[in-house]
Motif scaffolding. Structure first.
Motif, PDB file in Angstrom:
ATOM      1  N   UNK A  16      16.932  18.951 -14.901  1.00 39.17           N
ATOM      2  CA  UNK A  16      18.125  18.108 -14.720  1.00 39.17           C
ATOM      3  C   UNK A  16      17.768  16.673 -14.362  1.00 39.17           C
ATOM      4  N   UNK A  17      16.549  16.444 -13.853  1.00 44.49           N
ATOM      5  CA  UNK A  17      16.121  15.099 -13.471  1.00 44.49           C
ATOM      6  C   UNK A  17      14.902  14.698 -14.307  1.00 44.49           C
ATOM      7  N   UNK A  18      15.141  13.913 -15.370  1.00 40.03           N
ATOM      8  CA  UNK A  18      14.076  13.498 -16.276  1.00 40.03           C
ATOM      9  C   UNK A  18      13.618  12.081 -15.930  1.00 40.03           C
ATOM     10  N   UNK A  19      12.312  11.933 -15.757  1.00 38.98           N
ATOM     11  CA  UNK A  19      11.718  10.626 -15.494  1.00 38.98           C
ATOM     12  C   UNK A  19      10.740  10.268 -16.617  1.00 38.98           C
ATOM     13  N   UNK A  20      10.696   8.989 -16.950  1.00 40.78           N
ATOM     14  CA  UNK A  20       9.679   8.483 -17.864  1.00 40.78           C
ATOM     15  C   UNK A  20       8.540   7.885 -17.047  1.00 40.78           C
ATOM     16  N   UNK A  21       7.312   8.228 -17.415  1.00 42.83           N
ATOM     17  CA  UNK A  21       6.157   7.598 -16.779  1.00 42.83           C
ATOM     18  C   UNK A  21       5.626   6.547 -17.752  1.00 42.83           C
ATOM     19  N   UNK A  22       5.936   5.264 -17.464  1.00 40.42           N
ATOM     20  CA  UNK A  22       5.497   4.177 -18.335  1.00 40.42           C
ATOM     21  C   UNK A  22       6.646   3.277 -18.709  1.00 40.42           C
ATOM     22  N   UNK A  23       6.457   1.961 -18.574  1.00 40.30           N
ATOM     23  CA  UNK A  23       7.538   1.003 -18.798  1.00 40.30           C
ATOM     24  C   UNK A  23       7.262   0.086 -19.982  1.00 40.30           C
ATOM     25  N   UNK A  24       6.387   0.520 -20.899  1.00 45.75           N
ATOM     26  CA  UNK A  24       6.064  -0.295 -22.065  1.00 45.75           C
ATOM     27  C   UNK A  24       6.892   0.074 -23.275  1.00 45.75           C
ATOM     28  N   UNK A  25       6.353  -0.225 -24.461  1.00 49.88           N
ATOM     29  CA  UNK A  25       7.080   0.021 -25.712  1.00 49.88           C
ATOM     30  C   UNK A  25       7.322   1.506 -25.953  1.00 49.88           C
ATOM     31  N   UNK A  26       6.358   2.334 -25.563  1.00 47.55           N
ATOM     32  CA  UNK A  26       6.538   3.785 -25.756  1.00 47.55           C
ATOM     33  C   UNK A  26       7.654   4.296 -24.857  1.00 47.55           C
ATOM     34  N   UNK A  27       7.700   3.776 -23.629  1.00 43.38           N
ATOM     35  CA  UNK A  27       8.787   4.151 -22.729  1.00 43.38           C
ATOM     36  C   UNK A  27      10.138   3.752 -23.288  1.00 43.38           C
ATOM     37  N   UNK A  28      10.191   2.545 -23.864  1.00 50.11           N
ATOM     38  CA  UNK A  28      11.441   2.087 -24.472  1.00 50.11           C
ATOM     39  C   UNK A  28      11.845   2.988 -25.640  1.00 50.11           C
ATOM     40  N   UNK A  29      10.851   3.432 -26.413  1.00 52.91           N
ATOM     41  CA  UNK A  29      11.138   4.324 -27.542  1.00 52.91           C
ATOM     42  C   UNK A  29      11.743   5.632 -27.060  1.00 52.91           C
ATOM     43  N   UNK A  30      11.126   6.239 -26.039  1.00 48.27           N
ATOM     44  CA  UNK A  30      11.670   7.490 -25.483  1.00 48.27           C
ATOM     45  C   UNK A  30      13.093   7.268 -24.957  1.00 48.27           C
ATOM     46  N   UNK A  31      13.304   6.147 -24.293  1.00 49.61           N
ATOM     47  CA  UNK A  31      14.624   5.856 -23.723  1.00 49.61           C
ATOM     48  C   UNK A  31      15.693   5.892 -24.817  1.00 49.61           C
ATOM     49  N   UNK A  32      15.427   5.202 -25.937  1.00 55.25           N
ATOM     50  CA  UNK A  32      16.422   5.125 -27.010  1.00 55.25           C
ATOM     51  C   UNK A  32      16.564   6.446 -27.751  1.00 55.25           C
ATOM     52  N   UNK A  33      15.459   7.164 -27.922  1.00 48.32           N
ATOM     53  CA  UNK A  33      15.532   8.461 -28.601  1.00 48.32           C
ATOM     54  C   UNK A  33      16.359   9.447 -27.771  1.00 48.32           C
ATOM     55  N   UNK A  34      16.136   9.452 -26.473  1.00 45.75           N
ATOM     56  CA  UNK A  34      16.904  10.344 -25.596  1.00 45.75           C
ATOM     57  C   UNK A  34      18.372   9.920 -25.533  1.00 45.75           C
ATOM     58  N   UNK A  35      18.592   8.604 -25.491  1.00 43.41           N
ATOM     59  CA  UNK A  35      19.968   8.103 -25.458  1.00 43.41           C
ATOM     60  C   UNK A  35      20.731   8.544 -26.698  1.00 43.41           C
ATOM     61  N   UNK A  36      20.064   8.506 -27.845  1.00 40.77           N
ATOM     62  CA  UNK A  36      20.669   8.920 -29.101  1.00 40.77           C
ATOM     63  C   UNK A  36      21.065  10.401 -29.064  1.00 40.77           C
ATOM     64  N   UNK A  37      20.311  11.192 -28.276  1.00 42.71           N
ATOM     65  CA  UNK A  37      20.588  12.627 -28.155  1.00 42.71           C
ATOM     66  C   UNK A  37      21.561  12.941 -27.016  1.00 42.71           C
ATOM     67  N   UNK A  38      22.067  11.882 -26.376  1.00 43.45           N
ATOM     68  CA  UNK A  38      23.004  12.083 -25.281  1.00 43.45           C
ATOM     69  C   UNK A  38      22.333  12.489 -23.985  1.00 43.45           C
ATOM     70  N   UNK A  39      21.045  12.228 -23.847  1.00 44.50           N
ATOM     71  CA  UNK A  39      20.293  12.609 -22.640  1.00 44.50           C
ATOM     72  C   UNK A  39      20.048  11.373 -21.794  1.00 44.50           C
ATOM     73  N   UNK A  40      20.513  11.384 -20.565  1.00 45.03           N
ATOM     74  CA  UNK A  40      20.306  10.267 -19.640  1.00 45.03           C
ATOM     75  C   UNK A  40      19.141  10.572 -18.720  1.00 45.03           C
ATOM     76  N   UNK A  41      18.252   9.607 -18.577  1.00 43.64           N
ATOM     77  CA  UNK A  41      17.101   9.815 -17.685  1.00 43.64           C
ATOM     78  C   UNK A  41      17.506   9.509 -16.246  1.00 43.64           C
ATOM     79  N   UNK A  42      16.791  10.136 -15.334  1.00 42.64           N
ATOM     80  CA  UNK A  42      17.037   9.909 -13.908  1.00 42.64           C
ATOM     81  C   UNK A  42      16.410   8.591 -13.458  1.00 42.64           C
ATOM     82  N   UNK A  43      15.236   8.282 -14.054  1.00 46.83           N
ATOM     83  CA  UNK A  43      14.566   7.054 -13.656  1.00 46.83           C
ATOM     84  C   UNK A  43      13.267   6.848 -14.413  1.00 46.83           C
ATOM     85  N   UNK A  44      12.556   5.794 -14.027  1.00 47.54           N
ATOM     86  CA  UNK A  44      11.271   5.444 -14.628  1.00 47.54           C
ATOM     87  C   UNK A  44      10.262   5.235 -13.517  1.00 47.54           C
TER      88      UNK A  44
END
Length: 512
Positions: A16-44
């Protein structure tokens, strides 16, 4: 939905609490891919915290990953080689998700395909042609989309525009450019109409937000019907690399879409193949050649003929006024100098320039003048380079427009400096060039900063390069500070300048 995306969604559904480890381009890619799937991350999270990703402030990693909570899931959004190091550094108490480079490429490709398919659903006019030659089709209206982050890259397309016009003499050609570089094409005689586009997403990941912005910002573009659209800028090489070019091409409703791309690495090939499904013709380059030739290959691929591969630039009398006031003595050898590259690691120590300038002046007496060019980022370097020799330096740093700087270069005997837009001005004007390059000598020709791809073009030139990578740097210096380039010695720089002076000033055998 491919298997990699299914795996990612399954991991997110289990926590239920998804975090991304990394604030670069790959992190941005995961953010948008998850957003497209309706998944909100808890934090970075990052090692030290404090950065931001998509407006989210990053937490310190150890504050999260050592939490023994089954609801927490960490997605390692960093390069594959760093994933191992991070997992060795920390003993994760929570679940971790990681993908190989290939899997991540497939994940992104699936994401691109979905967004591009949605665009194409509303703009299905693009025709796929099996034959290679359609130059003879009845083409009345042509759209050329050339959005670049730097004005140097813009100059490569000048040869393309000329040869496009040569092949389509009676067609109307409309050019879309980054509003920052509108002036470069203001006097171009090969286009009928130029549209200024305000780029704000050039370095962003493809997203639905980008599509909506482009749809709104490009209203003037989309009011016309085009027979064919060309993208001189190669297809995106990374997850965040000028996607607006592709979006505009697809929203334009042109009957035919023509592009080119680099297809050397597996990730590049995968990206080109996915985007290529939505284009009539994509020329894939699998070896190194100059960016100018890459663009011209598009015209050849559809049956066109290339008569001239040189770049050019279009200057007015007004552009020359400022330089002519300070460069009136035709007996002098004027050397235009660009001290600073786009990054510090691409810029030679200005003190080296100063030391060499002094020795050059001692050898050639009062014959030489150094024309210092560049923007505000060159001011500090200029102060060092001209110290104690102000009378031999004409300082135009941050005092000219782009085209006025080009005019000063045109009035010079030759150009000296980093791989910058000013160097490409010199090539376009037919001036000899000394390039001080940060590209390491063993770099393959296809490497992004290799002089073969981005160096002087169709002019006499000397390229000075670091002999080897230092401290793990391979083909291009990996540091943010001045590092590998410092292997270029003052002696090398001095010898190159002397050779140019002897060849193109004293011998007076340069015809342009």
């Amino acid at each position: 939905m491919n298997d990699t995306l299914k795996k990612l969604i399954k991991f997110c559904n289990e926590h239920t609490n998804i975090y991304l480890y990394g604030a670069g381009k790959i992190g941005s890619a995961y953010y948008h891919i998850l957003k497209e799937q309706g998944i909100r991350i808890k934090g970075v999270v990052t090692t030290y915290g404090g950065e931001e990703l998509e407006g989210i402030k990053c937490q310190k990693a150890e504050d999260v990953i050592w939490n023994d909570d089954p609801h927490i899931g960490i997605i390692l959004s960093v390069k594959e080689q760093l994933q191992t190091e991070i997992q060795k550094q920390y003993s994760f108490k929570c679940d971790v998700f990681a993908l190989s480079q290939l899997e991540f490429g497939e994940l992104c490709a699936s994401f691109y395909q979905k967004i591009l398919s949605e665009i194409n659903k509303n703009n299905p006019l693009c025709k796929t042609l099996s034959e290679d030659r359609f130059i003879s089709l009845n083409i009345k209206n042509i759209l050329v989309v050339q959005l670049e982050a730097t004005f140097g890259d813009m100059l490569w397309s000048t040869a393309f525009l000329r040869e496009l016009r040569r092949n389509y003499v009676t067609s109307k050609i409309t050019l879309v450019v980054n509003s920052k570089f509108f002036s470069i094409y203001a006097n171009c005689k090969y286009i009928d109409h130029i549209i200024s586009y305000n780029c704000i997403h050039l370095l962003d990941m493809l997203s639905n937000d980008m599509v909506e912005y482009t749809r709104d910002e490009g209203k003037e573009i989309f009011t016309n019907q085009y027979d064919i659209v060309f993208l001189p800028r190669h297809l995106p090489l990374t997850i965040s690399d000028a996607w607006e070019n592709v979006i505009i091409a697809m929203l334009s409703s042109a009957k035919y879409r023509v592009a080119h791309g680099i297809g050397i690495s597996t990730a590049e090939q995968l990206r080109c193949n996915v985007i290529g499904d939505f284009f009539s013709k994509v020329v894939i380059h699998t070896c190194g050649m100059h960016e100018v030739k890459y663009e011209l290959e598009m015209i050849k691929s559809i049956g066109g003929v290339i008569n001239d591969e040189r770049m050019e630039i279009w200057l007015s009398n007004d552009d020359y006024k400022k330089a002519r006031l300070q460069m009136q003595d035709e007996r002098k050898c004027y050397i235009s100098v660009a001290l600073v590259g786009s990054e510090e690691k691409r810029s030679l120590d200005p003190q080296k320039y100063n030391n060499v300038f002094k020795r050059i002046l001692k050898k050639y007496n009062d014959m030489v003048r150094f024309i210092l060019c560049g923007g505000a980022d060159c001011i500090a370097a200029g102060e060092i380079a001209k110290k104690d020799i102000d009378n031999a330096c004409i300082d135009l740093i941050d005092k000219t427009t782009l085209l006025e700087a080009a005019a000063a270069i045109d009035l010079s005997t030759f150009f000296l400096g980093s791989d910058t837009g000013l160097m490409h001005f010199a090539s376009a004007l037919g001036k000899p060039v000394i390039e001080v390059s940060a590209s390491i000598q063993n770099a393959p020709d296809y490497w992004g900063c290799s002089p073969v791809r981005t160096g002087p073009w169709y002019v006499p030139n000397i390229v000075l390069r670091p002999s080897t990578g230092l401290n793990g740097c391979k083909y291009m210096c990996a540091m943010k500070f001045r590092h590998c380039i410092e292997q270029i010695s003052e002696k090398q720089l001095e010898e190159a300048i002397c050779e140019m002076i002897d060849s193109f000033y004293l011998c007076n055998n340069y015809t342009g």
